[in-house]
Scaffold this motif. Structure first.
Motif, PDB file in Angstrom:
ATOM      1  N   VAL A   1     -35.797 -16.620  -8.408  1.00  0.00           N
ATOM      2  CA  VAL A   1     -36.588 -16.747  -7.178  1.00  0.00           C
ATOM      3  C   VAL A   1     -36.410 -15.521  -6.294  1.00  0.00           C
ATOM      4  CG1 VAL A   1     -36.950 -18.098  -5.084  1.00  0.00           C
ATOM      5  CG2 VAL A   1     -36.481 -19.264  -7.254  1.00  0.00           C
ATOM      6  N   THR A   2     -35.163 -15.089  -6.134  1.00  0.00           N
ATOM      7  CA  THR A   2     -34.887 -13.919  -5.291  1.00  0.00           C
ATOM      8  C   THR A   2     -35.596 -12.675  -5.820  1.00  0.00           C
ATOM      9  OG1 THR A   2     -32.727 -14.800  -4.655  1.00  0.00           O
ATOM     10  CG2 THR A   2     -33.064 -12.436  -4.366  1.00  0.00           C
ATOM     11  N   ALA A   3     -35.563 -12.486  -7.139  1.00  0.00           N
ATOM     12  CA  ALA A   3     -36.214 -11.325  -7.737  1.00  0.00           C
ATOM     13  C   ALA A   3     -37.723 -11.375  -7.533  1.00  0.00           C
ATOM     14  CB  ALA A   3     -35.882 -11.250  -9.224  1.00  0.00           C
ATOM     15  N   ALA A   4     -38.313 -12.563  -7.691  1.00  0.00           N
ATOM     16  CA  ALA A   4     -39.764 -12.703  -7.488  1.00  0.00           C
ATOM     17  C   ALA A   4     -40.136 -12.428  -6.036  1.00  0.00           C
ATOM     18  CB  ALA A   4     -40.216 -14.099  -7.899  1.00  0.00           C
ATOM     19  N   GLN A   5     -39.336 -12.950  -5.117  1.00  0.00           N
ATOM     20  CA  GLN A   5     -39.617 -12.722  -3.696  1.00  0.00           C
ATOM     21  C   GLN A   5     -39.448 -11.247  -3.321  1.00  0.00           C
ATOM     22  OE1 GLN A   5     -36.811 -15.541  -2.072  1.00  0.00           O
ATOM     23  NE2 GLN A   5     -38.348 -17.158  -1.874  1.00  0.00           N
ATOM     24  N   GLY A   6     -38.528 -10.576  -4.019  1.00  0.00           N
ATOM     25  CA  GLY A   6     -38.287  -9.157  -3.753  1.00  0.00           C
ATOM     26  C   GLY A   6     -39.147  -8.228  -4.581  1.00  0.00           C
ATOM     27  N   HIS A   7     -40.081  -8.793  -5.354  1.00  0.00           N
ATOM     28  CA  HIS A   7     -41.007  -8.016  -6.184  1.00  0.00           C
ATOM     29  C   HIS A   7     -40.274  -7.141  -7.199  1.00  0.00           C
ATOM     30  CE1 HIS A   7     -44.177  -9.374  -3.516  1.00  0.00           C
ATOM     31  NE2 HIS A   7     -43.512  -8.891  -2.494  1.00  0.00           N
ATOM     32  N   ASP A   8     -39.134  -7.626  -7.687  1.00  0.00           N
ATOM     33  CA  ASP A   8     -38.374  -6.894  -8.706  1.00  0.00           C
ATOM     34  C   ASP A   8     -38.640  -7.561 -10.052  1.00  0.00           C
ATOM     35  OD1 ASP A   8     -36.508  -5.711 -10.410  1.00  0.00           O
ATOM     36  OD2 ASP A   8     -35.066  -5.420  -8.786  1.00  0.00           O
ATOM     37  N   VAL A   9     -39.682  -7.088 -10.749  1.00  0.00           N
ATOM     38  CA  VAL A   9     -40.140  -7.758 -11.961  1.00  0.00           C
ATOM     39  C   VAL A   9     -39.125  -7.666 -13.098  1.00  0.00           C
ATOM     40  CG1 VAL A   9     -41.423  -5.772 -12.868  1.00  0.00           C
ATOM     41  CG2 VAL A   9     -42.123  -8.090 -13.484  1.00  0.00           C
TER      42      VAL A   9
ATOM     43  N   GLY B   1     -46.459  -6.345 -13.560  1.00  0.00           N
ATOM     44  CA  GLY B   1     -46.116  -5.689 -12.299  1.00  0.00           C
ATOM     45  C   GLY B   1     -47.179  -5.874 -11.237  1.00  0.00           C
ATOM     46  N   SER B   2     -48.449  -5.802 -11.645  1.00  0.00           N
ATOM     47  CA  SER B   2     -49.529  -5.961 -10.660  1.00  0.00           C
ATOM     48  C   SER B   2     -49.592  -7.381 -10.127  1.00  0.00           C
ATOM     49  CB  SER B   2     -50.874  -5.576 -11.294  1.00  0.00           C
ATOM     50  OG  SER B   2     -51.183  -6.455 -12.366  1.00  0.00           O
ATOM     51  N   LEU B   3     -49.309  -8.373 -10.994  1.00  0.00           N
ATOM     52  CA  LEU B   3     -49.295  -9.765 -10.535  1.00  0.00           C
ATOM     53  C   LEU B   3     -48.129  -9.988  -9.584  1.00  0.00           C
ATOM     54  CD1 LEU B   3     -50.038 -11.682 -13.860  1.00  0.00           C
ATOM     55  CD2 LEU B   3     -51.637 -11.072 -12.054  1.00  0.00           C
ATOM     56  N   ASN B   4     -47.005  -9.347  -9.879  1.00  0.00           N
ATOM     57  CA  ASN B   4     -45.830  -9.494  -9.042  1.00  0.00           C
ATOM     58  C   ASN B   4     -46.091  -8.991  -7.632  1.00  0.00           C
ATOM     59  OD1 ASN B   4     -42.920  -9.888  -8.545  1.00  0.00           O
ATOM     60  ND2 ASN B   4     -42.871  -7.663  -8.468  1.00  0.00           N
ATOM     61  N   GLU B   5     -46.858  -7.909  -7.505  1.00  0.00           N
ATOM     62  CA  GLU B   5     -47.129  -7.332  -6.194  1.00  0.00           C
ATOM     63  C   GLU B   5     -47.906  -8.296  -5.297  1.00  0.00           C
ATOM     64  OE1 GLU B   5     -49.129  -3.729  -7.098  1.00  0.00           O
ATOM     65  OE2 GLU B   5     -47.361  -2.771  -7.973  1.00  0.00           O
ATOM     66  N   THR B   6     -48.650  -9.214  -5.893  1.00  0.00           N
ATOM     67  CA  THR B   6     -49.421 -10.177  -5.103  1.00  0.00           C
ATOM     68  C   THR B   6     -48.611 -11.421  -4.754  1.00  0.00           C
ATOM     69  OG1 THR B   6     -50.278 -11.385  -7.038  1.00  0.00           O
ATOM     70  CG2 THR B   6     -51.490  -9.423  -6.343  1.00  0.00           C
ATOM     71  N   GLY B   7     -47.380 -11.513  -5.258  1.00  0.00           N
ATOM     72  CA  GLY B   7     -46.534 -12.663  -4.973  1.00  0.00           C
ATOM     73  C   GLY B   7     -46.789 -13.852  -5.864  1.00  0.00           C
ATOM     74  N   ARG B   8     -47.564 -13.673  -6.923  1.00  0.00           N
ATOM     75  CA  ARG B   8     -47.941 -14.804  -7.773  1.00  0.00           C
ATOM     76  C   ARG B   8     -46.802 -15.277  -8.679  1.00  0.00           C
ATOM     77  NH1 ARG B   8     -53.354 -13.493 -10.732  1.00  0.00           N
ATOM     78  NH2 ARG B   8     -52.931 -15.586 -11.529  1.00  0.00           N
ATOM     79  N   LEU B   9     -45.737 -14.498  -8.779  1.00  0.00           N
ATOM     80  CA  LEU B   9     -44.612 -14.921  -9.614  1.00  0.00           C
ATOM     81  C   LEU B   9     -43.695 -15.906  -8.892  1.00  0.00           C
ATOM     82  CD1 LEU B   9     -43.437 -11.639 -11.407  1.00  0.00           C
ATOM     83  CD2 LEU B   9     -44.939 -13.437 -12.259  1.00  0.00           C
ATOM     84  N   VAL B  10     -43.802 -15.988  -7.589  1.00  0.00           N
ATOM     85  CA  VAL B  10     -42.864 -16.800  -6.815  1.00  0.00           C
ATOM     86  C   VAL B  10     -42.959 -18.273  -7.185  1.00  0.00           C
ATOM     87  CG1 VAL B  10     -42.163 -17.545  -4.510  1.00  0.00           C
ATOM     88  CG2 VAL B  10     -42.785 -15.150  -4.911  1.00  0.00           C
TER      89      VAL B  10
ATOM     90  N   SER C   1     -43.975 -19.624  -9.948  1.00  0.00           N
ATOM     91  CA  SER C   1     -43.402 -19.804 -11.283  1.00  0.00           C
ATOM     92  C   SER C   1     -41.881 -19.750 -11.222  1.00  0.00           C
ATOM     93  CB  SER C   1     -43.927 -18.727 -12.235  1.00  0.00           C
ATOM     94  OG  SER C   1     -43.346 -18.862 -13.514  1.00  0.00           O
ATOM     95  N   ALA C   2     -41.359 -18.867 -10.403  1.00  0.00           N
ATOM     96  CA  ALA C   2     -39.903 -18.736 -10.263  1.00  0.00           C
ATOM     97  C   ALA C   2     -39.287 -20.014  -9.700  1.00  0.00           C
ATOM     98  CB  ALA C   2     -39.574 -17.551  -9.350  1.00  0.00           C
ATOM     99  N   GLN C   3     -39.926 -20.611  -8.725  1.00  0.00           N
ATOM    100  CA  GLN C   3     -39.388 -21.806  -8.078  1.00  0.00           C
ATOM    101  C   GLN C   3     -39.339 -23.010  -9.014  1.00  0.00           C
ATOM    102  OE1 GLN C   3     -42.105 -21.804  -4.750  1.00  0.00           O
ATOM    103  NE2 GLN C   3     -40.645 -20.725  -3.409  1.00  0.00           N
ATOM    104  N   GLU C   4     -40.140 -22.983 -10.074  1.00  0.00           N
ATOM    105  CA  GLU C   4     -40.139 -24.075 -11.045  1.00  0.00           C
ATOM    106  C   GLU C   4     -38.802 -24.178 -11.781  1.00  0.00           C
ATOM    107  OE1 GLU C   4     -44.964 -24.041 -11.892  1.00  0.00           O
ATOM    108  OE2 GLU C   4     -43.582 -23.035 -13.279  1.00  0.00           O
ATOM    109  N   HIS C   5     -38.052 -23.079 -11.864  1.00  0.00           N
ATOM    110  CA  HIS C   5     -36.747 -23.130 -12.523  1.00  0.00           C
ATOM    111  C   HIS C   5     -35.766 -23.973 -11.718  1.00  0.00           C
ATOM    112  CE1 HIS C   5     -38.700 -19.489 -14.097  1.00  0.00           C
ATOM    113  NE2 HIS C   5     -38.001 -19.695 -15.205  1.00  0.00           N
ATOM    114  N   VAL C   6     -35.801 -23.811 -10.403  1.00  0.00           N
ATOM    115  CA  VAL C   6     -34.929 -24.602  -9.534  1.00  0.00           C
ATOM    116  C   VAL C   6     -35.346 -26.072  -9.578  1.00  0.00           C
ATOM    117  CG1 VAL C   6     -34.131 -24.957  -7.165  1.00  0.00           C
ATOM    118  CG2 VAL C   6     -34.480 -22.625  -8.027  1.00  0.00           C
ATOM    119  N   GLU C   7     -36.657 -26.312  -9.535  1.00  0.00           N
ATOM    120  CA  GLU C   7     -37.167 -27.684  -9.617  1.00  0.00           C
ATOM    121  C   GLU C   7     -36.723 -28.347 -10.916  1.00  0.00           C
ATOM    122  OE1 GLU C   7     -41.432 -30.098  -9.993  1.00  0.00           O
ATOM    123  OE2 GLU C   7     -41.427 -27.925  -9.629  1.00  0.00           O
ATOM    124  N   LEU C   8     -36.830 -27.635 -12.019  1.00  0.00           N
ATOM    125  CA  LEU C   8     -36.439 -28.167 -13.322  1.00  0.00           C
ATOM    126  C   LEU C   8     -34.961 -28.544 -13.330  1.00  0.00           C
ATOM    127  CD1 LEU C   8     -36.971 -28.681 -16.365  1.00  0.00           C
ATOM    128  CD2 LEU C   8     -36.395 -26.275 -16.744  1.00  0.00           C
TER     129      LEU C   8
END
Length: 234
Positions: A123-131, A171-180, A182-189
C-alpha cells in the motif's frame, strides 16, 4: 530511459542479474516496447556495461517468455494477447483461490500476522508511486502466503506465471493512482483470513486477481498506444 542508466548497475551483485533486473524494470515502466527489437550493444551502451551480460540477461528473459531472440538483430519484446491475460488469470484463480481458503483454515494467527508488514509495504509503495517496490512487496506477499500451504511446487508454478504476466506500461497506471485500490486488497485479504472468514477471503482473492487482470490489460494498451505514437512521429 530512466531504468537503463549506468548508475543502476553496481559490482555488489552479479552483473547478469543486475542487468536482468534493470531490463525488467524498463519493461514494467513501458520503456521497452512490445514488438520492438532491441540490440544488445545498444542496451549495453545505455547501461554502461559490455554487451555480454546484456545478451546473457536477455537469454534469461527469453526463458521467462518476456523477449524472443531475432537472428542477427537482437531481441524483440514479446506481445501478450487478451487470451494470454485470460489464461494466466484463469490458472492463477484455479490455484490461488482455494489455496487461500486452505491457508485461512490451517495457518496460525502468528503466521498470517507475519505477512502484515508486506501487505502494508504494498500500500505504501502504491501511494508513493514506487512501482518497483510495489511489485517486489506484492511478489513476496503472494508467494509467502501460498507457501503457508506447504507445497513448494505450487509456489514455483505461481512464481513462473507471475514472471510471464508482464506488466507492460504499469508505470503510467501507477502515476494515476490506480494501483492503490489493488494494493489495499492485500490488507483486506489478510484481515478476512485472520477473522476465519474463509469464503469471503476466497472471494477477495478472486476479485483481486480479476482486478490485476484489468491492470495488465490497461497497462499493455497504454504501452502499445505509446509505441504507435513513437512510430508515427519518426
Amino acid at each position: 530511459m530512466p531504468h537503463l542508466k549506468s548508475q543502476a548497475i553496481s559490482v555488489q551483485t552479479h552483473l547478469r542479474d543486475q542487468v536482468a533486473n534493470a531490463l525488467r524494470a524498463a519493461l514494467i515502466a513501458g520503456e521497452l516496447r512490445p514488438g520492438v527489437i532491441y540490440s544488445a550493444p545498444t542496451l549495453a551502451a545505455e547501461l554502461g556495461v559490455s554487451a555480454t551480460p546484456v545478451r546473457e540477461a536477455m537469454l534469461d528473459l527469453a526463458r521467462e517468455g518476456l523477449v524472443e531472440a531475432v537472428r542477427n538483430k537482437g531481441f524483440r519484446v514479446t506481445e501478450m494477447t487478451d487470451k494470454d491475460l485470460d489464461d494466466f488469470t484463469d490458472i492463477r484463480t484455479l490455484i490461488e483461490v482455494p489455496t487461500v481458503g486452505r491457508v485461512a483454515a490451517t495457518a496460525s494467527a502468528g503466521q498470517l500476522e507475519a505477512l502484515r508488514p508486506l501487505a502494508e509495504q504494498i500500500v505504501t509503495a502504491a501511494q508513493g508511486h514506487d512501482v518497483l517496490k510495489y511489485l517486489e512487496a506484492d511478489h513476496r506477499f503472494h508467494l509467502e502466503l501460498l507457501a503457508l500451504a506447504g507445497n513448494p511446487h505450487l509456489v514455483e508454478v505461481v512464481a513462473d506465471l507471475r514472471k510471464r504476466s508482464r506488466l507492460f506500461g504499469l508505470g503510467s497506471l501507477n502515476e494515476t493512482g490506480r494501483l492503490v485500490s489493488s494494493a489495499q486488497e492485500h490488507v483486506e485479504l489478510l484481515d478476512l483470513m485472520l477473522a476465519g472468514r474463509i469464503q469471503e477471503a476466497e472471494d477477495c482473492m478472486r476479485r483481486h486477481l480479476a482486478h490485476v487482470r484489468t491492470l495488465w490489460a490497461d497497462g499493455q494498451a497504454d504501452a502499445v498506444a505509446d509505441a504507435s505514437v513513437l512510430r508515427l512521429s519518426r
